[in-house]
Design a protein around this motif. Structure first.
Motif, PDB file in Angstrom:
ATOM      1  N   LEU A  11      81.892  20.402  24.629  1.00  0.00           N
ATOM      2  CA  LEU A  11      80.451  20.149  24.559  1.00  0.00           C
ATOM      3  C   LEU A  11      79.770  21.284  23.807  1.00  0.00           C
ATOM      4  O   LEU A  11      79.878  22.444  24.197  1.00  0.00           O
ATOM      5  CB  LEU A  11      79.871  20.038  25.973  1.00  0.00           C
ATOM      6  N   PHE A  12      79.068  20.934  22.724  1.00  0.00           N
ATOM      7  CA  PHE A  12      78.348  21.956  21.949  1.00  0.00           C
ATOM      8  C   PHE A  12      77.086  22.395  22.684  1.00  0.00           C
ATOM      9  O   PHE A  12      76.706  23.550  22.661  1.00  0.00           O
ATOM     10  CB  PHE A  12      77.991  21.410  20.558  1.00  0.00           C
ATOM     11  N   ASP A  13      76.414  21.439  23.337  1.00  0.00           N
ATOM     12  CA  ASP A  13      75.192  21.722  24.089  1.00  0.00           C
ATOM     13  C   ASP A  13      74.975  20.519  24.992  1.00  0.00           C
ATOM     14  O   ASP A  13      75.686  19.511  24.890  1.00  0.00           O
ATOM     15  CB  ASP A  13      74.004  21.891  23.115  1.00  0.00           C
ATOM     16  N   ILE A  14      73.972  20.623  25.885  1.00  0.00           N
ATOM     17  CA  ILE A  14      73.651  19.487  26.752  1.00  0.00           C
ATOM     18  C   ILE A  14      72.130  19.298  26.741  1.00  0.00           C
ATOM     19  O   ILE A  14      71.400  20.247  26.487  1.00  0.00           O
ATOM     20  CB  ILE A  14      74.154  19.725  28.188  1.00  0.00           C
ATOM     21  N   PRO A  15      71.638  18.081  27.025  1.00  0.00           N
ATOM     22  CA  PRO A  15      70.184  17.898  27.139  1.00  0.00           C
ATOM     23  C   PRO A  15      69.713  18.568  28.433  1.00  0.00           C
ATOM     24  O   PRO A  15      70.151  18.194  29.515  1.00  0.00           O
ATOM     25  CB  PRO A  15      70.015  16.373  27.216  1.00  0.00           C
ATOM     26  N   PHE A  16      68.860  19.590  28.312  1.00  0.00           N
ATOM     27  CA  PHE A  16      68.519  20.388  29.496  1.00  0.00           C
ATOM     28  C   PHE A  16      67.079  20.227  29.962  1.00  0.00           C
ATOM     29  O   PHE A  16      66.726  20.665  31.044  1.00  0.00           O
ATOM     30  CB  PHE A  16      68.818  21.867  29.228  1.00  0.00           C
ATOM     31  N   ARG A  17      66.211  19.611  29.135  1.00  0.00           N
ATOM     32  CA  ARG A  17      64.838  19.381  29.586  1.00  0.00           C
ATOM     33  C   ARG A  17      64.787  17.990  30.198  1.00  0.00           C
ATOM     34  O   ARG A  17      64.561  17.003  29.511  1.00  0.00           O
ATOM     35  CB  ARG A  17      63.844  19.499  28.427  1.00  0.00           C
ATOM     36  N   SER A  18      65.045  17.927  31.512  1.00  0.00           N
ATOM     37  CA  SER A  18      65.215  16.640  32.158  1.00  0.00           C
ATOM     38  C   SER A  18      64.817  16.773  33.624  1.00  0.00           C
ATOM     39  O   SER A  18      64.925  17.854  34.204  1.00  0.00           O
ATOM     40  CB  SER A  18      66.689  16.234  32.043  1.00  0.00           C
ATOM     41  N   GLY A  19      64.348  15.669  34.212  1.00  0.00           N
ATOM     42  CA  GLY A  19      64.018  15.689  35.636  1.00  0.00           C
ATOM     43  C   GLY A  19      65.268  15.575  36.495  1.00  0.00           C
ATOM     44  O   GLY A  19      65.235  15.835  37.691  1.00  0.00           O
ATOM     45  N   ASP A  20      66.377  15.177  35.887  1.00  0.00           N
ATOM     46  CA  ASP A  20      67.613  14.983  36.644  1.00  0.00           C
ATOM     47  C   ASP A  20      68.380  16.303  36.729  1.00  0.00           C
ATOM     48  O   ASP A  20      69.353  16.525  36.021  1.00  0.00           O
ATOM     49  CB  ASP A  20      68.445  13.888  35.953  1.00  0.00           C
ATOM     50  N   LEU A  21      67.934  17.167  37.638  1.00  0.00           N
ATOM     51  CA  LEU A  21      68.506  18.516  37.701  1.00  0.00           C
ATOM     52  C   LEU A  21      69.967  18.505  38.125  1.00  0.00           C
ATOM     53  O   LEU A  21      70.748  19.361  37.702  1.00  0.00           O
ATOM     54  CB  LEU A  21      67.693  19.380  38.666  1.00  0.00           C
TER      55      LEU A  21
ATOM     56  N   TYR B 101      86.471  28.960  12.749  1.00  0.00           N
ATOM     57  CA  TYR B 101      85.061  28.970  13.149  1.00  0.00           C
ATOM     58  C   TYR B 101      84.738  27.611  13.759  1.00  0.00           C
ATOM     59  O   TYR B 101      84.920  26.574  13.119  1.00  0.00           O
ATOM     60  CB  TYR B 101      84.167  29.235  11.925  1.00  0.00           C
ATOM     61  N   VAL B 102      84.239  27.614  14.981  1.00  0.00           N
ATOM     62  CA  VAL B 102      83.783  26.385  15.631  1.00  0.00           C
ATOM     63  C   VAL B 102      82.266  26.372  15.556  1.00  0.00           C
ATOM     64  O   VAL B 102      81.621  27.383  15.849  1.00  0.00           O
ATOM     65  CB  VAL B 102      84.243  26.333  17.106  1.00  0.00           C
ATOM     66  N   SER B 103      81.669  25.254  15.178  1.00  0.00           N
ATOM     67  CA  SER B 103      80.224  25.226  14.941  1.00  0.00           C
ATOM     68  C   SER B 103      79.451  25.408  16.250  1.00  0.00           C
ATOM     69  O   SER B 103      80.015  25.412  17.331  1.00  0.00           O
ATOM     70  CB  SER B 103      79.818  23.966  14.180  1.00  0.00           C
ATOM     71  N   ASP B 104      78.117  25.548  16.142  1.00  0.00           N
ATOM     72  CA  ASP B 104      77.313  26.067  17.255  1.00  0.00           C
ATOM     73  C   ASP B 104      76.578  24.975  18.030  1.00  0.00           C
ATOM     74  O   ASP B 104      76.786  23.785  17.818  1.00  0.00           O
ATOM     75  CB  ASP B 104      76.336  27.124  16.730  1.00  0.00           C
ATOM     76  N   PHE B 105      75.701  25.405  18.930  1.00  0.00           N
ATOM     77  CA  PHE B 105      74.991  24.447  19.798  1.00  0.00           C
ATOM     78  C   PHE B 105      73.988  23.601  19.023  1.00  0.00           C
ATOM     79  O   PHE B 105      73.472  22.632  19.556  1.00  0.00           O
ATOM     80  CB  PHE B 105      74.314  25.189  20.960  1.00  0.00           C
ATOM     81  N   LEU B 106      73.718  23.954  17.759  1.00  0.00           N
ATOM     82  CA  LEU B 106      72.802  23.163  16.939  1.00  0.00           C
ATOM     83  C   LEU B 106      73.538  22.080  16.150  1.00  0.00           C
ATOM     84  O   LEU B 106      72.939  21.398  15.325  1.00  0.00           O
ATOM     85  CB  LEU B 106      72.045  24.085  15.976  1.00  0.00           C
ATOM     86  N   THR B 107      74.839  21.924  16.413  1.00  0.00           N
ATOM     87  CA  THR B 107      75.635  20.894  15.745  1.00  0.00           C
ATOM     88  C   THR B 107      75.029  19.519  16.021  1.00  0.00           C
ATOM     89  O   THR B 107      74.867  19.146  17.179  1.00  0.00           O
ATOM     90  CB  THR B 107      77.077  20.923  16.291  1.00  0.00           C
ATOM     91  N   PRO B 108      74.669  18.753  14.961  1.00  0.00           N
ATOM     92  CA  PRO B 108      74.092  17.425  15.219  1.00  0.00           C
ATOM     93  C   PRO B 108      75.109  16.488  15.858  1.00  0.00           C
ATOM     94  O   PRO B 108      76.322  16.627  15.629  1.00  0.00           O
ATOM     95  CB  PRO B 108      73.708  16.930  13.818  1.00  0.00           C
ATOM     96  N   GLY B 109      74.611  15.567  16.675  1.00  0.00           N
ATOM     97  CA  GLY B 109      75.492  14.634  17.380  1.00  0.00           C
ATOM     98  C   GLY B 109      76.392  13.823  16.462  1.00  0.00           C
ATOM     99  O   GLY B 109      77.505  13.465  16.821  1.00  0.00           O
TER     100      GLY B 109
END
Ligand SMILES: [Zn+2]
Length: 484
Positions: A163-173, A132-140
């Motif tokens: 990469l578990f997740d990426i910062p997606f709310r950003s102006g740098d599209l 089992y590999v942990s999910d996108f809510l895995t803390p840094g």
């Protein structure tokens, strides 16, 4: 014991793809022409819109999908939960908070081997018969992100760290686009390595990139969005990204054998966001929430606002839908509402909410849900009321200090999409069947349906039922068991 194909030598195997936030109109219609591998699955399988949970958020939706019980029974009402008796102290539930087993744990207990990558709730990674590999809510800061822990060393590939997740709310599209593609590429490559090497009966892969793409780029690729600009650099990003997903699925399908069934699911849909409704500002304007000092600056989180709790009747938390809490005497530290008045206060609040008007003075549709009426049980830290604005096209914002109570942009960083009421369900048995489309499937029916397909019993605590039209799609071609 009676025989079935599920427990003979030719035991069925299941390869499952969980694509976060994908609505049926995208996967089964608009993008299908550029997804040859998914198209082949659709042409030989049974599909349906999958009715998401209330609230339509990844947590509780994924855990409900793989336990077969409703969010109230799980005690999951969103990503963030209020600490009991506190006002603004929030926590994130983890995989250890689930009160019933997931199908990964049920199958493990039955001696089936599972390989699960990123399925929420997956942190800390649950102990299973397999990996089992942990999910996108895995803390840094997380150190243990895999079960067994030694698997951690294999997560990173030649092309970079997993990469578990990426910062997606950003102006740098440009950065967001690059990282979404890279995250997905690396996850699928890891999945291919794991798939080839690990013995399994069920292999499940979750991809968060679809949800992130929708949030970051919806108005750039949706030609019907009021702010869509033809010729913008991201006009074709959905086609490009879903082609990448399709290629990843195709790679794994090529490795699959002739007794592997395939399932594609998503936890909720996505749709264009119309704006944000500042629920705490509205509560203040209507006398429910009392401040000692006004919020110091726009977008101030409630925990940084000087609230006069002893004079406050109700407050809220934002994030897709509004969680409202009553300040009840004896329950909250500075509780104001006497316990015998709770019903009357709640009814007045509901009546006031239903008079809401938007910035154009047109009424806003408001759905008020009460957890105790909605679910079979209300475990954990439930809000007193759950409120959807305009069928969730208007997001609820909990921050204060905004010049007006309605915002056209998200309060916590750029975001174009909200969550829609339907995800997808697609089941293609090994060898295929005549394509079929069902009207809709409720989320709690997924787990029992998958257990039925695998020939495993459905435990009595499961609230959903196997969908016979799906499970039947595979039984019709099963060899008739010899009479015992
Ligand atoms: Zn989701």
């Amino acid at each position: 014991m009676t025989g079935s194909a599920g427990d003979t030598d030719g035991r069925r195997r299941l390869l499952l793809f969980g694509l976060d936030g994908v609505p049926p109109e995208l996967l089964f219609d608009q993008l299908l022409p550029i997804m040859p591998n998914v198209r082949r699955l659709v042409e030989r399988g049974v599909r349906a819109p999958l009715r998401t949970t209330d609230p339509p958020i990844s947590v509780p939706a994924w855990p409900v999908m793989f336990t077969g019980v409703d969010p109230g029974t799980l005690g999951l009402y969103g990503f963030r939960h209020r600490r009991p008796h506190s006002y603004t102290e929030m926590y994130l539930p983890t995989s250890s908070d689930l009160p019933v087993p997931t199908i990964w744990q049920l199958l493990s207990a039955r001696g089936r081997r599972v390989a699960v990558v990123g399925m929420p709730l997956g942190y800390p990674p649950p102990e299973v018969n397999g990996v089992y590999v942990s999910d996108f809510l895995t803390p840094g800061h997380a150190e243990v992100t895999t079960f067994p822990p030694e698997l951690r060393a294999d997560l990173d590939g030649p092309d970079g760290p997993y990469l578990f997740d990426i910062p997606f709310r950003s102006g740098d599209l440009a950065r967001v686009a690059r990282e979404i593609f890279e995250m997905t590429r690396r996850r699928f490559r890891f999945a291919e390595r794991l798939y080839a090497r690990e013995p399994w009966d069920v292999f499940a892969l979750h991809e968060i990139g679809t949800d992130r793409l929708h949030h970051a780029f919806w108005k750039h690729f949706d030609r019907n969005h009021p702010q869509f600009q033809p010729g913008n650099p991201y006009e074709r990003i959905a086609e490009e990204y879903y082609a990448l997903i399709d290629e990843g699925i195709g790679q794994l399908l090529r490795q699959a054998d002739d007794r592997t069934d395939v399932v594609v699911v998503s936890d909720h849909g996505s749709m264009a966001m119309r704006g944000c409704f500042c629920v705490n500002q509205w509560l203040e304007e209507n006398g429910y929430l009392v401040l000692r000092h006004p919020a110091p600056r726009p977008s101030t989180p409630l925990e940084e606002v000087d609230v006069d709790w002893g004079r406050t009747t109700a407050w809220g938390a934002g994030g897709y839908y509004a969680r409202l809490f009553l300040n009840v005497r004896g329950r909250e530290r500075d509780g104001l509402v006497p316990p015998d008045q709770v019903g009357a206060v709640r009814d007045r609040l509901i009546a006031d909410l239903q008079k809401l008007r938007g910035p154009d003075n047109a009424p806003i549709a408001v759905d008020v849900l009460r957890p105790e009426l909605l679910y079979r049980g209300v475990a954990g830290d439930a809000p007193d009321l759950m409120v959807y604005f305009d069928g969730l096209k208007i997001r609820s914002a909990g921050t204060m200090g905004h010049p007006t109570g309605f915002l056209y942009e998200n309060d916590s960083g750029p975001d174009d999409a909200v969550h829609g009421p339907y995800g997808v369900f697609l089941y293609t048995p090994a060898g295929g069947v005549a394509p079929d489309q069902l009207p809709e499937i409720p989320m709690v029916d997924v787990a029992p349906t998958l257990l039925r397909i695998l020939g495993e019993p459905v435990p009595s605590h499961v609230q959903g039922h196997p969908v016979e039209a799906v499970a039947g799609a595979m039984t019709w071609r099963m060899p008739v068991p010899n009479p015992a």
